[in-house]
Write a protein that holds these residues in place. Structure first.
Motif, PDB file in Angstrom:
ATOM      1  N   VAL A 107       0.853  -1.204   0.000  1.00 28.64           N
ATOM      2  CA  VAL A 107       0.000   0.000   0.000  1.00 28.64           C
ATOM      3  C   VAL A 107       0.884   1.248   0.000  1.00 28.64           C
ATOM      4  O   VAL A 107       0.658   2.188  -0.766  1.00 28.64           O
ATOM      5  CB  VAL A 107      -0.954   0.004   1.224  1.00 28.64           C
ATOM      6  N   GLU A 108       1.900   1.224   0.817  1.00 28.02           N
ATOM      7  CA  GLU A 108       2.777   2.397   0.921  1.00 28.02           C
ATOM      8  C   GLU A 108       3.534   2.629  -0.392  1.00 28.02           C
ATOM      9  O   GLU A 108       3.550   3.747  -0.926  1.00 28.02           O
ATOM     10  CB  GLU A 108       3.762   2.167   2.074  1.00 28.02           C
ATOM     11  N   ASP A 109       4.138   1.562  -0.927  1.00 23.76           N
ATOM     12  CA  ASP A 109       4.916   1.708  -2.174  1.00 23.76           C
ATOM     13  C   ASP A 109       4.029   2.219  -3.310  1.00 23.76           C
ATOM     14  O   ASP A 109       4.393   3.127  -4.059  1.00 23.76           O
ATOM     15  CB  ASP A 109       5.485   0.340  -2.611  1.00 23.76           C
ATOM     16  N   ILE A 110       2.861   1.597  -3.437  1.00 19.29           N
ATOM     17  CA  ILE A 110       1.993   1.936  -4.577  1.00 19.29           C
ATOM     18  C   ILE A 110       1.430   3.346  -4.410  1.00 19.29           C
ATOM     19  O   ILE A 110       1.382   4.125  -5.363  1.00 19.29           O
ATOM     20  CB  ILE A 110       0.871   0.882  -4.724  1.00 19.29           C
ATOM     21  N   SER A 111       1.044   3.693  -3.193  1.00 15.30           N
ATOM     22  CA  SER A 111       0.469   5.026  -2.974  1.00 15.30           C
ATOM     23  C   SER A 111       1.506   6.118  -3.215  1.00 15.30           C
ATOM     24  O   SER A 111       1.205   7.155  -3.823  1.00 15.30           O
ATOM     25  CB  SER A 111      -0.080   5.154  -1.548  1.00 15.30           C
ATOM     26  N   ALA A 168      -7.025   6.913 -10.774  1.00 13.76           N
ATOM     27  CA  ALA A 168      -7.845   5.693 -10.682  1.00 13.76           C
ATOM     28  C   ALA A 168      -6.924   4.509 -10.436  1.00 13.76           C
ATOM     29  O   ALA A 168      -5.863   4.405 -11.054  1.00 13.76           O
ATOM     30  CB  ALA A 168      -8.623   5.477 -11.973  1.00 13.76           C
ATOM     31  N   VAL A 169      -7.337   3.640  -9.531  1.00 10.64           N
ATOM     32  CA  VAL A 169      -6.578   2.409  -9.254  1.00 10.64           C
ATOM     33  C   VAL A 169      -7.551   1.250  -9.371  1.00 10.64           C
ATOM     34  O   VAL A 169      -8.627   1.272  -8.762  1.00 10.64           O
ATOM     35  CB  VAL A 169      -5.967   2.436  -7.831  1.00 10.64           C
ATOM     36  N   VAL A 172      -5.446   0.565  -1.330  1.00 16.37           N
ATOM     37  CA  VAL A 172      -4.737   1.660  -2.017  1.00 16.37           C
ATOM     38  C   VAL A 172      -5.726   2.785  -2.343  1.00 16.37           C
ATOM     39  O   VAL A 172      -5.422   3.976  -2.140  1.00 16.37           O
ATOM     40  CB  VAL A 172      -4.020   1.145  -3.289  1.00 16.37           C
ATOM     41  N   CYS A 173      -6.912   2.445  -2.839  1.00 16.63           N
ATOM     42  CA  CYS A 173      -7.913   3.479  -3.151  1.00 16.63           C
ATOM     43  C   CYS A 173      -8.239   4.286  -1.898  1.00 16.63           C
ATOM     44  O   CYS A 173      -8.344   5.517  -1.951  1.00 16.63           O
ATOM     45  CB  CYS A 173      -9.189   2.842  -3.717  1.00 16.63           C
ATOM     46  N   ALA A 174      -8.402   3.594  -0.772  1.00 13.58           N
ATOM     47  CA  ALA A 174      -8.730   4.302   0.472  1.00 13.58           C
ATOM     48  C   ALA A 174      -7.582   5.240   0.858  1.00 13.58           C
ATOM     49  O   ALA A 174      -7.805   6.391   1.231  1.00 13.58           O
ATOM     50  CB  ALA A 174      -8.999   3.295   1.590  1.00 13.58           C
ATOM     51  N   GLU A 175      -6.374   4.752   0.723  1.00 10.37           N
ATOM     52  CA  GLU A 175      -5.198   5.563   1.080  1.00 10.37           C
ATOM     53  C   GLU A 175      -5.112   6.819   0.203  1.00 10.37           C
ATOM     54  O   GLU A 175      -4.749   7.892   0.667  1.00 10.37           O
ATOM     55  CB  GLU A 175      -3.945   4.687   0.916  1.00 10.37           C
ATOM     56  N   LEU A 176      -5.472   6.683  -1.072  1.00 15.20           N
ATOM     57  CA  LEU A 176      -5.344   7.805  -2.009  1.00 15.20           C
ATOM     58  C   LEU A 176      -6.631   8.637  -2.109  1.00 15.20           C
ATOM     59  O   LEU A 176      -6.678   9.619  -2.841  1.00 15.20           O
ATOM     60  CB  LEU A 176      -4.990   7.273  -3.407  1.00 15.20           C
ATOM     61  N   GLY A 177      -7.683   8.180  -1.440  1.00 14.27           N
ATOM     62  CA  GLY A 177      -8.959   8.899  -1.522  1.00 14.27           C
ATOM     63  C   GLY A 177      -9.632   8.749  -2.876  1.00 14.27           C
ATOM     64  O   GLY A 177     -10.345   9.643  -3.340  1.00 14.27           O
ATOM     65  N   LEU A 178      -9.403   7.623  -3.538  1.00 13.96           N
ATOM     66  CA  LEU A 178     -10.009   7.385  -4.861  1.00 13.96           C
ATOM     67  C   LEU A 178     -11.211   6.443  -4.720  1.00 13.96           C
ATOM     68  O   LEU A 178     -11.306   5.688  -3.741  1.00 13.96           O
ATOM     69  CB  LEU A 178      -8.969   6.742  -5.788  1.00 13.96           C
ATOM     70  N   PRO A 179     -12.122   6.441  -5.703  1.00 13.22           N
ATOM     71  CA  PRO A 179     -13.281   5.540  -5.599  1.00 13.22           C
ATOM     72  C   PRO A 179     -12.822   4.080  -5.526  1.00 13.22           C
ATOM     73  O   PRO A 179     -12.090   3.614  -6.396  1.00 13.22           O
ATOM     74  CB  PRO A 179     -14.049   5.802  -6.906  1.00 13.22           C
TER      75      PRO A 179
END
Ligand code: ATP
Ligand code: MG
Length: 430
Positions: free
Chosen positions: A61-65, A75-76, A90-97
């Motif tokens: 999650v950290e690397d990808i975010s 978008a992920v 990852v979406c939650a971490e980045l605030g994406l849908p």
């Protein structure tokens, strides 16, 4: 959001390729996340890739975010069954849908899935998680399970390690097969995650293909499956759309809606497998937070004119997705399996791509070892037939299938047999 980039978790496979094409068509850059073991030079259509370890969720999650933030990723998404939980995190971490991160695990781990589906009142087969032989014997003695029963891994896919057990004598081998067939990437592989013993549900098998956006679900189609019989059930055909009697369809949609909510699907595709019994009762076998594999996206495109790949991009970007059918046809995919284990020596009559046959794929290497179908990995090839009329499409597909002749040399000598499993898989080209 022109110019935004898209990030795919694992860009391999036909569904990912279709997502890459859909994104490129809109001028969106596509990045990929890949795991250390699979890492290779990124395909030319990719703008870049981040290499991480999919088995270590926090780290991934950290690397990808971090990577995504630097590249304005908007978008992920993933078409990979094993990465749906990581996608939600990852979406939650980045605030994406994306899907509910706290529940995403339940769309992957079938023990957790049984828990949340039961709590939500979804009809599922009685399921027991077992860790040792005593648990196993207790589960087999459970009157709600009985024989036949199904023994399966907690977190595998593609029917790997799933056995329909009809005799107590077969339980030990089935339990062992389920233990060995663990999920890819090692996610959940630490410790003894156990295996599942489940009541067998008799009936016809279907899946429901759905897309959820802002927690509102559209059911695109019901798909009928052809599945091998016997101890190992492998899907050898999907046909859609199926018209169920209205009351049955409503009952199926009710169960599926509840299942989608229970595993926290809010933005994205789902593929829910159900059995409908002779009384029209629907039991959910499993739900996955991704588009159905086995070319179901292609079938939806051809039969209904819905560009699911474009729609999934829209959902992931937070744009309204076009989900209304623009065609009213029918499509089927048929998978070819080996008549018995051995060496593949000849193939004749395999259909060619052409009018009404938009897709063919042969993936088994000539001269390689092949297996009787025990999991999806043993399927040798497939073809898709489409057209305006369901009966005609099915007849044409049946006729094409009858023309295919797969020649497999007699079972290899005993010392070859040990190698059969892995060799047959490596004989399958990607
Ligand atoms: N409880 C059950 N009752 C009847 N049949 C079952 C049951 N569980 C599994 N099966 C049969 O075994 C097949 C594979 O099981 P399951 O879907 O749980 O495994 P999977 O590895 O997730 O498969 P896939 O990823 O291909 O969907 C099902 O499609 C069905 O034919
Ligand atoms: Mg399944």
């Amino acid at each position: 959001m022109t110019g935004a980039a898209v990030l795919l978790l694992d860009a391999a496979g036909p569904e990912s390729a279709a997502l890459v094409r859909a994104a490129s068509k809109r001028g969106l850059q596509v990045h990929a996340a890949t795991t250390t073991a699979d890492a290779q030079v990124p395909a030319p259509e990719l703008a870049g890739q981040v290499v991480t370890d999919f088995a270590r969720l926090d780290r991934a999650v950290e690397d990808i975010s971090t990577y995504a933030r630097r590249r304005s990723v908007g978008a992920v998404l993933t078409a990979n069954e094993y990465l749906t939980e990581l996608a939600a995190l990852v979406c939650a971490e980045l605030g994406l849908p994306g899907n509910a991160p706290s529940l995403a695990h339940a769309a992957r781990d079938k023990a957790a899935m049984a828990g949340v589906l039961t709590a939500a009142g979804v009809r599922i087969p009685c399921t027991r998680l077992v860790h040792d032989d005593t648990d196993l014997q207790n589960a087999l003695a459970d009157m709600r399970i009985g024989l036949p029963c199904v023994i399966k891994p907690v977190d595998a896919a593609g029917s790997a390690g799933v056995t329909v057990v009809t005799s107590p004598a077969d339980t030990a081998a089935a339990a062992n097969a389920a233990r060995v067939a663990r999920g890819r990437y090692g996610v959940n592989n630490a410790g003894n995650a156990g295996i599942l013993v489940q009541a067998y549900v008799a009936g016809d098998e279907y899946s429901v293909e759905s897309i959820t956006q802002n927690a509102v679900t559209t059911h695109l189609a019901v798909t009928r499956k052809v599945v091998t019989g016997g101890a190992h059930r492998v899907e050898t055909g999907h046909s859609l759309p199926v018209r169920l009697p209205p009351a049955t369809e409503a009952a199926v949609h009710r169960e599926v809606d509840a299942a989608i909510r229970a595993v926290g699907i809010r933005h994205g595709a789902s593929h829910t497998e159900v059995v409908i019994d002779a009384d029209g009762r629907c039991t959910v076998i499993e739900i996955a937070a991704r588009l159905g594999a086995g070319h179901i996206g292609l079938l939806l495109q051809h039969a209904l004119g819905i560009d699911v790949f474009a729609a999934l991009l829209d959902v992931a970007l937070g744009h309204p997705a076009a989900l209304t059918p623009t065609a009213h046809g029918h499509a089927t995919v048929r998978f070819i399996t080996a008549p018995h284990a051995g060496r593949l020596t000849a193939l004749t009559g395999f259909p060619k791509q052409g009018p009404g046959v938009p897709f063919v794929r042969w993936r088994a290497a000539m001269g390689g070892l092949v297996n009787t179908a025990a999991s999806n990995a043993d399927r040798l090839g497939c073809f898709v037939v489409t057209g305006p009329d369901a009966a005609e499409v099915e007849q044409r597909a049946d006729a094409l299938a009858r023309q295919i002749h797969v020649q497999v040399d007699p079972t290899p000598a005993p010392d070859d047999c040990d190698q059969l499993n892995s060799a047959s898989r490596s004989a399958i080209a990607p």
